[in-house]
Design an enzyme around this catalytic site. Sequence first.
Site, PDB file in Angstrom:
ATOM      1  N   ASP A  13      -9.982  47.574  68.657  1.00 56.70           N
ATOM      2  CA  ASP A  13     -10.258  46.250  69.225  1.00 56.70           C
ATOM      3  C   ASP A  13     -10.914  46.325  70.597  1.00 56.70           C
ATOM      4  O   ASP A  13     -10.718  45.455  71.441  1.00 56.70           O
ATOM      5  CB  ASP A  13      -8.975  45.403  69.315  1.00 56.70           C
ATOM      6  CG  ASP A  13      -8.315  45.315  67.969  1.00 56.70           C
ATOM      7  OD1 ASP A  13      -9.032  45.097  66.988  1.00 56.70           O
ATOM      8  OD2 ASP A  13      -7.086  45.485  67.897  1.00 56.70           O
ATOM      9  N   HIS A  41     -14.114  43.474  62.710  1.00 57.80           N
ATOM     10  CA  HIS A  41     -14.973  43.152  63.839  1.00 57.80           C
ATOM     11  C   HIS A  41     -15.332  41.684  63.738  1.00 57.80           C
ATOM     12  O   HIS A  41     -15.761  41.233  62.680  1.00 57.80           O
ATOM     13  CB  HIS A  41     -16.283  43.928  63.777  1.00 57.80           C
ATOM     14  CG  HIS A  41     -16.141  45.396  63.948  1.00 57.80           C
ATOM     15  ND1 HIS A  41     -15.258  45.966  64.827  1.00 57.80           N
ATOM     16  CD2 HIS A  41     -16.796  46.427  63.381  1.00 57.80           C
ATOM     17  CE1 HIS A  41     -15.383  47.271  64.776  1.00 57.80           C
ATOM     18  NE2 HIS A  41     -16.302  47.581  63.898  1.00 57.80           N
TER      19      HIS A  41
HETATM   20  P1  IMP Z   1      -2.753  51.026  59.461  1.00 60.55           P
HETATM   21  O1  IMP Z   1      -4.098  51.535  59.860  1.00 60.55           O
HETATM   22  O2  IMP Z   1      -2.808  49.708  58.754  1.00 60.55           O
HETATM   23  O3  IMP Z   1      -1.957  52.043  58.718  1.00 60.55           O
HETATM   24  O4  IMP Z   1      -1.929  50.734  60.809  1.00 60.55           O
HETATM   25  C1  IMP Z   1      -1.504  51.769  61.678  1.00 60.55           C
HETATM   26  C2  IMP Z   1      -1.608  51.337  63.134  1.00 60.55           C
HETATM   27  O5  IMP Z   1      -2.971  51.207  63.481  1.00 60.55           O
HETATM   28  C3  IMP Z   1      -0.979  49.976  63.452  1.00 60.55           C
HETATM   29  O6  IMP Z   1      -0.472  50.015  64.773  1.00 60.55           O
HETATM   30  C4  IMP Z   1      -2.162  49.019  63.387  1.00 60.55           C
HETATM   31  O7  IMP Z   1      -1.950  47.863  64.155  1.00 60.55           O
HETATM   32  C5  IMP Z   1      -3.230  49.900  63.992  1.00 60.55           C
HETATM   33  N1  IMP Z   1      -4.590  49.554  63.594  1.00 60.55           N
HETATM   34  C6  IMP Z   1      -5.230  49.877  62.462  1.00 60.55           C
HETATM   35  N2  IMP Z   1      -6.481  49.433  62.478  1.00 60.55           N
HETATM   36  C7  IMP Z   1      -6.665  48.806  63.645  1.00 60.55           C
HETATM   37  C8  IMP Z   1      -7.778  48.165  64.271  1.00 60.55           C
HETATM   38  O8  IMP Z   1      -8.895  48.068  63.733  1.00 60.55           O
HETATM   39  N3  IMP Z   1      -7.569  47.626  65.497  1.00 60.55           N
HETATM   40  C9  IMP Z   1      -6.377  47.739  66.127  1.00 60.55           C
HETATM   41  N4  IMP Z   1      -5.324  48.341  65.600  1.00 60.55           N
HETATM   42  C10 IMP Z   1      -5.459  48.870  64.365  1.00 60.55           C
HETATM   43 MG    MG Z   2     -10.624  44.972  65.427  1.00 61.54          MG
END
Ligand code: IMP
Ligand code: MG
Length: 430
Positions: A13, A41
């Site tokens: 982010d 995005h």
């Molecule tokens: P997962 O990728 O869904 O397995 O989540 C694992 C961790 O990564 C969690 O803390 C999510 O909030 C974080 N996360 C995954 N993708 C993003 C992203 O695009 N932006 C921010 N946090 C992310």
């Molecule tokens: Mg994002």
Amino acid sequence: MKTIAVVGTQWGDEGKGKIVDLLAADADIVVRFQGGNNAAHTLVVDGKKFVVRLVPAGALHPGKICVIGPGTVVDPFALVEEIDSLKACANFDDSRIKLSYDAHLVMPYHRAIDRAREASLGKNAIGTTGFGIGPAYEDKAARSGLRFADLLDFRSFRQKLERNLAEKNRYLKAVLKVEPVSSDDLIKAIQRVRRRLLPYLCDTTEYLSKALKEGKRVLFEGAHGTMLDIDYGTYPFVTSSSCIAGAVFAGSGLPPRCLDAVIGITKAYATRVGAGPFPTEIKSKLGERLREEGGEYGSATHRPRRIGWFDAVLTRRAVYLNGASELAVTKLDVLTGIDPLRICVAYELKGQRVEELSLSAARLDKIKPIYEEMPGWHEPLAQARTFSELPLNARRYVERICELSRARLSMIGVGAARDQVIVIRNPFRE
Ligand code: IMP
Ligand code: MG
């Protein structure tokens, strides 16, 4: 320069989408090389808001080829839905999408496992997006995953799927104590999306190799951020893929010597969604104010993001790990009116000052940030288009961030709209 990678230096982010969108104007091809629809995005084009999750953020420029590479995991249902939603943008044309044969499918049972596991972890949950990303990468590593090439021969695909599903359903019922996934419904649903996706399938590695020979410009779009990297992030509070620039090669098939530049993206402050250590987190009302002013709610999950001060120790490490020569600093406008500003320049660990930190050796929840204060500014930044139009204190703040992070300044974001960026250097134009 012909090949550029854009990567996040924080917890995702960082506003990568906006910078990718800007750079894509000068690229021929934009490539996603890791992650899945856990990324999101938000792009504002002609006043309209679009969210891209799997399709590279360059999709909203006419004529760009959008590659979803071998290192990604793709939920076929989410991809079809996303493509349909992007059709509202006049510049979008789905015939420009190229989906790798080697990318893995994220299936509904992966999502079910992700959610049920998170629920069973209670207060120890990772706070995943719940989109099945971790379980899909597990199957990939276990060598039982389904790839898009498997869809070419539906009979054999179906056999593999049924074998996987039988095992997953036993796990869902007996261990996680949730409803199994219906095989008939899943197969019918896949048959429907298969017809939609077959025209996009391609050997994207071969395609990229030819494009490079022809001198095409390629932009590699990282998802998430360095602190969510499976090896270098705040494990276990990370995502299940490698998010650093090194993943460009494994995840797209680009040979390492072919990458010309890496741009690290950092927000002017820090945010994190999900659980895990966050040394500079602001727990006071000021955090709430920044969350509202910065619109800091997840694009994928709409969860409120945790807010913190800029952490130069972590960004310095990220700049090193990614080999980033430059930084794009986004959302500087959000800091208007916050005076003084704080930057974490080092940590205190067991009474010692540390300036470099290996995340695996230190308990991030045991360290105390050491801050430097800087005077803020009160002018809105939304209209600034050159560096000299920024208030002096804003210029000093960004310069300090880059100096501490050991990278050159390349761009500054001052608002959500496409043109609200101050471009100091655009490597495609060097
Ligand atoms: P997962 O990728 O869904 O397995 O989540 C694992 C961790 O990564 C969690 O803390 C999510 O909030 C974080 N996360 C995954 N993708 C993003 C992203 O695009 N932006 C921010 N946090 C992310
Ligand atoms: Mg994002």
